[in-house]
Design a protein around this motif. Sequence first.
Motif, PDB file in Angstrom:
ATOM      1  N   TYR A 157       0.229 -13.006  -0.647  1.00 45.62           N
ATOM      2  CA  TYR A 157      -0.204 -11.538  -0.388  1.00 45.62           C
ATOM      3  C   TYR A 157      -0.624 -11.284   0.850  1.00 45.62           C
ATOM      4  O   TYR A 157      -0.933 -12.195   1.745  1.00 45.62           O
ATOM      5  CB  TYR A 157      -1.163 -11.030  -1.436  1.00 45.62           C
ATOM      6  CG  TYR A 157      -2.568 -11.487  -1.503  1.00 45.62           C
ATOM      7  CD1 TYR A 157      -3.656 -11.038  -0.416  1.00 45.62           C
ATOM      8  CD2 TYR A 157      -3.294 -12.717  -2.171  1.00 45.62           C
ATOM      9  CE1 TYR A 157      -4.728 -11.631  -0.426  1.00 45.62           C
ATOM     10  CE2 TYR A 157      -4.368 -13.298  -2.179  1.00 45.62           C
ATOM     11  CZ  TYR A 157      -5.142 -12.707  -1.326  1.00 45.62           C
ATOM     12  OH  TYR A 157      -6.518 -13.064  -1.025  1.00 45.62           O
ATOM     13  N   GLU A 194      -4.184  -7.034  -0.801  1.00 46.14           N
ATOM     14  CA  GLU A 194      -5.589  -7.032  -1.506  1.00 46.14           C
ATOM     15  C   GLU A 194      -6.323  -5.650  -0.789  1.00 46.14           C
ATOM     16  O   GLU A 194      -6.084  -4.887   0.000  1.00 46.14           O
ATOM     17  CB  GLU A 194      -6.407  -8.167  -0.739  1.00 46.14           C
ATOM     18  CG  GLU A 194      -6.604  -8.155   0.760  1.00 46.14           C
ATOM     19  CD  GLU A 194      -7.690  -9.052   1.115  1.00 46.14           C
ATOM     20  OE1 GLU A 194      -8.338  -9.896   0.437  1.00 46.14           O
ATOM     21  OE2 GLU A 194      -8.068  -9.350   2.509  1.00 46.14           O
ATOM     22  N   LEU A 195      -7.143  -5.564  -1.735  1.00 48.56           N
ATOM     23  CA  LEU A 195      -8.336  -4.663  -1.487  1.00 48.56           C
ATOM     24  C   LEU A 195      -9.451  -5.141  -0.982  1.00 48.56           C
ATOM     25  O   LEU A 195     -10.153  -5.815  -1.616  1.00 48.56           O
ATOM     26  CB  LEU A 195      -8.754  -3.706  -2.530  1.00 48.56           C
ATOM     27  CG  LEU A 195      -9.740  -2.463  -2.172  1.00 48.56           C
ATOM     28  CD1 LEU A 195      -9.292  -1.626  -1.088  1.00 48.56           C
ATOM     29  CD2 LEU A 195     -10.135  -1.581  -3.254  1.00 48.56           C
ATOM     30  N   LEU A 214      -3.586   2.681  -0.849  1.00 48.88           N
ATOM     31  CA  LEU A 214      -3.754   2.386  -2.186  1.00 48.88           C
ATOM     32  C   LEU A 214      -2.727   3.084  -3.271  1.00 48.88           C
ATOM     33  O   LEU A 214      -2.065   2.550  -4.097  1.00 48.88           O
ATOM     34  CB  LEU A 214      -4.966   2.370  -2.546  1.00 48.88           C
ATOM     35  CG  LEU A 214      -6.080   1.355  -2.306  1.00 48.88           C
ATOM     36  CD1 LEU A 214      -7.394   1.515  -2.898  1.00 48.88           C
ATOM     37  CD2 LEU A 214      -5.659  -0.105  -2.545  1.00 48.88           C
ATOM     38  N   ILE A 224      -1.839  -5.650  -6.622  1.00 44.40           N
ATOM     39  CA  ILE A 224      -3.124  -6.051  -5.635  1.00 44.40           C
ATOM     40  C   ILE A 224      -4.211  -6.890  -6.374  1.00 44.40           C
ATOM     41  O   ILE A 224      -4.439  -7.201  -7.466  1.00 44.40           O
ATOM     42  CB  ILE A 224      -3.820  -4.679  -5.556  1.00 44.40           C
ATOM     43  CG1 ILE A 224      -4.610  -4.479  -4.451  1.00 44.40           C
ATOM     44  CG2 ILE A 224      -4.368  -4.110  -7.105  1.00 44.40           C
ATOM     45  CD1 ILE A 224      -4.994  -3.086  -3.818  1.00 44.40           C
TER      46      ILE A 224
END
Length: 268
Positions: A157, A194-195, A214, A224
């Motif tokens: 990711y 990723e957040l 997002l 995510i």
Amino acid sequence: MLIDYHTHHARCGHAVGSLEDYVKRGIEIGLGQIGLSDHIPLVHVDPAAYYPEMAMPMEELPHYVEECYALKEKYKGVIDIRVGLEADYIEGWEKELEQIINAYEWDYVIGSVHFLGEWDVTDFRQTHGWEGRNRLDVYRTYYDAVQKAAASGLYDYIGHIDVIKRFGFKPEEDVTELENAALEAVKRHDLAIELNASGLRMPAEEMFPSRRMLKYALELGIPITIGSDAHQPERLGQYLDQAREQLKEVGFSQLATFNKRKRTMIGF
């Protein structure tokens, strides 16, 4: 299940606490999974001649991996430890990065762009690098690197995909097209993002990525995960309640987890 997949510890030089300190803190705050994901050693600059305390020394990498797996066994049944690496994407150094990544068995590898050449755009000591530069050109270079990272086949990711905004340096021009192209590259190569909640304690005052990104990631169907990017044990899980709430508001219902480079989605 509560997870935090982005953490750093003392070996990298700019974080504090042992790996076990983070594991114990994870147990304390009720994490079901914790990802240990320290910085890959520098490959494209001489660590002795560059800014100090940027990443773990190369000789520490095997000890890092050994300790991660020892902790994974020690705390088995108490907390699920996933062994990861945040591996900077450096254009032109893909073979060297691949050799390091392939030398060990990881649960996941984060592809992050910190460096544009020898300039680390995320280092507070190097903000002078913006002086005299066209900000839009910097953003173009950065997002081109993100696309190349996604296409490299090295990662599971992409980390903090819009971290270029960290210190508040933004072009006057709209960069939606650049951001969207980066997300489209992530989708094209079947990666997650990723957040990263750490942006809330940065000058950007916004998580990485933005809510707009997002929403587009959701539209594209990009998986995510979440991480605090903790560099101190007490910051493990910091702002992740807000991160999960924002994901729910946007419309996400699952998080990506990783085991031996395989992605599994879980509800949250």
